[in-house]
Design a protein around this motif. Structure first.
Motif, PDB file in Angstrom:
ATOM      1  N   LEU A 171       0.804  -1.220   0.000  1.00  0.00           N
ATOM      2  CA  LEU A 171       0.000   0.000   0.000  1.00  0.00           C
ATOM      3  C   LEU A 171       0.839   1.274   0.000  1.00  0.00           C
ATOM      4  CD1 LEU A 171      -3.018  -0.893   2.324  1.00  0.00           C
ATOM      5  CD2 LEU A 171      -2.877  -0.906  -0.177  1.00  0.00           C
ATOM      6  N   GLN A 175       0.510   4.023  -2.949  1.00  0.00           N
ATOM      7  CA  GLN A 175       0.059   5.373  -2.635  1.00  0.00           C
ATOM      8  C   GLN A 175       1.103   6.427  -2.983  1.00  0.00           C
ATOM      9  OE1 GLN A 175      -1.010   4.428   1.419  1.00  0.00           O
ATOM     10  NE2 GLN A 175      -3.187   4.418   0.941  1.00  0.00           N
ATOM     11  N   MET A 212      -8.868   3.528  -4.220  1.00  0.00           N
ATOM     12  CA  MET A 212      -7.615   4.218  -3.929  1.00  0.00           C
ATOM     13  C   MET A 212      -7.400   5.387  -4.881  1.00  0.00           C
ATOM     14  SD  MET A 212      -4.928   1.123  -3.125  1.00  0.00           S
ATOM     15  CE  MET A 212      -3.569   2.268  -2.820  1.00  0.00           C
TER      16      MET A 212
END
Length: 293
Positions: A171, A175, A212
C-alpha cells in the motif's frame, strides 16, 4: 478525445510475439493494450517479435484503443532497437520497464524527439522497484511522461513481501505512486491480478484499486476485461447522484446560497467538481466504446 480525459479502465497485456493474440486484441472491449516485447517474449523470439509488432501496428485495425508498446530495458541488448522500431510506427505511448531515474525517461524522450511523427507519443514508466518508487515524484515530471503502470509482481519480489489479499505490504508503494501521478497530472493504472480464474478475488482487488484512485487495472487475460470495465466506470447510481448534486447546487446558487443538501448531505463546490468529473468520464467511456465496437 483529450488524452487526459480518456478512460483507462482495462489495460490488457498482449505478447508481441503472438500473431493470433495480436489479431484477437482488435476485437476486445479494452480501453488500452500493452503490446509486450519484454517479459511475455522468450529471448530467442525477441527480434522476430519486434518485427511482427511493428508490422501489426503499421497495418492498424485497433480502433480507439490506446496503443502502448512495452520495450525491453536499456540495460539489455534489445532495448535500444526496440525503442527505435516502435518509435517508427508512432504508438500512443512507449512503456519502459523498471524505471528508476529521470535519466532513463530523458534518453527515450531524445529518441522520440528526433523521430518524425512521434510528436504526441508519450512515455510511460513501469513502477516496480524500490528505487523507482522512491523516485516516483521526479519520474512523473520527466519529459513526455504520460503514465505509470504498477508492476506489483516485481515490486513484491523486490520488497520480499508475502501475498495478502488486502495488499497491505504494497500500500505504501501504491500510494506514493498515486501521489506522484496525481501531482503531475498523468495516468496511473494498477498492477495485474495473477489468478485470472478467481473472478471474485479480481473484483475485490479492482474495487480496492478504484477506491484508492487508480484510473484502471492492467490485465493478463481477456476474461478480466468486463469486470475491470465495470469496476472503473461510474455506475448508474454515481451518475444519478452527480446529476442531482449539480442540479441542487445550481438551484442553491440561484438563491444566493453557497451550499445545497442532497440525500441529507451537504454539497459544496468541491463536490460539484467531482460530480462533473464523473459525468465527463461517463461521456468519455460512451464515446470510446463507440470507437471500439
Amino acid at each position: 478525445m483529450d488524452q487526459r480525459a480518456r478512460p483507462y479502465r482495462s489495460v490488457l497485456y498482449i505478447p508481441g510475439s503472438k500473431e493470433r493474440a495480436l489479431e484477437k486484441a482488435k476485437t476486445l472491449a479494452v480501453d488500452a493494450i500493452i503490446f509486450d516485447l519484454e517479459d511475455a517474449v522468450a529471448i530467442d523470439e525477441k527480434v522476430n517479435a519486434r518485427g511482427l509488432l511493428a508490422e501489426t501496428l503499421k497495418a492498424g485495425g485497433f480502433g480507439a484503443r490506446v496503443k502502448i508498446c512495452r520495450i525491453n530495458g536499456f540495460d539489455t541488448e534489445w532495448g535500444g532497437d526496440d525503442l527505435t522500431a516502435m518509435a517508427a510506427v508512432a504508438p500512443d505511448a512507449i512503456l519502459i520497464p523498471k524505471v528508476e531515474s529521470v535519466a532513463t525517461i530523458e534518453k527515450a524522450a531524445a529518441v522520440l524527439d528526433a523521430m518524425p511523427g512521434c510528436e504526441s507519443t508519450e512515455i510511460w514508466a513501469m513502477m516496480e522497484t524500490p528505487r523507482g518508487i522512491l523516485k516516483a515524484a521526479e519520474i512523473a515530471e520527466a519529459p513526455r511522461m504520460g503514465g505509470f503502470v504498477m508492476g506489483t509482481n516485481d515490486l513484491a519480489k523486490e520488497l520480499m513481501t508475502r501475498f495478502r489479499a488486502d495488499r497491505e505490504p504494497l500500500l505504501t508503494s501504491l500510494q506514493l505512486c498515486l501521489l506522484a501521478a496525481r501531482a503531475a497530472g498523468i495516468t496511473i493504472v494498477d498492477g495485474v491480478y495473477n489468478a485470472f480464474k478467481d473472478e471474485e478475488g479480481f473484483k475485490v482487488e479492482c474495487a480496492q484499486g478504484r477506491d484508492m484512485g487508480f484510473d484502471g487495472k492492467t490485465l493478463i487475460h481477456p476474461a478480466q476485461v468486463e469486470a475491470a470495465n465495470e469496476a472503473f466506470a461510474p455506475s448508474s447510481a454515481d451518475i444519478d447522484l452527480a446529476q442531482r448534486q449539480i442540479a441542487a447546487y445550481e438551484e442553491a446558487e440561484a438563491k444566493g446560497l453557497g451550499i445545497a443538501i442532497v440525500d441529507g448531505k451537504i454539497v459544496e463546490n468541491l463536490h460539484i467538481v467531482t460530480a462533473k468529473q464523473t459525468l465527463a468520464k461517463a461521456a468519455a467511456i460512451a464515446k470510446l466504446e463507440e470507437g471500439v465496437a
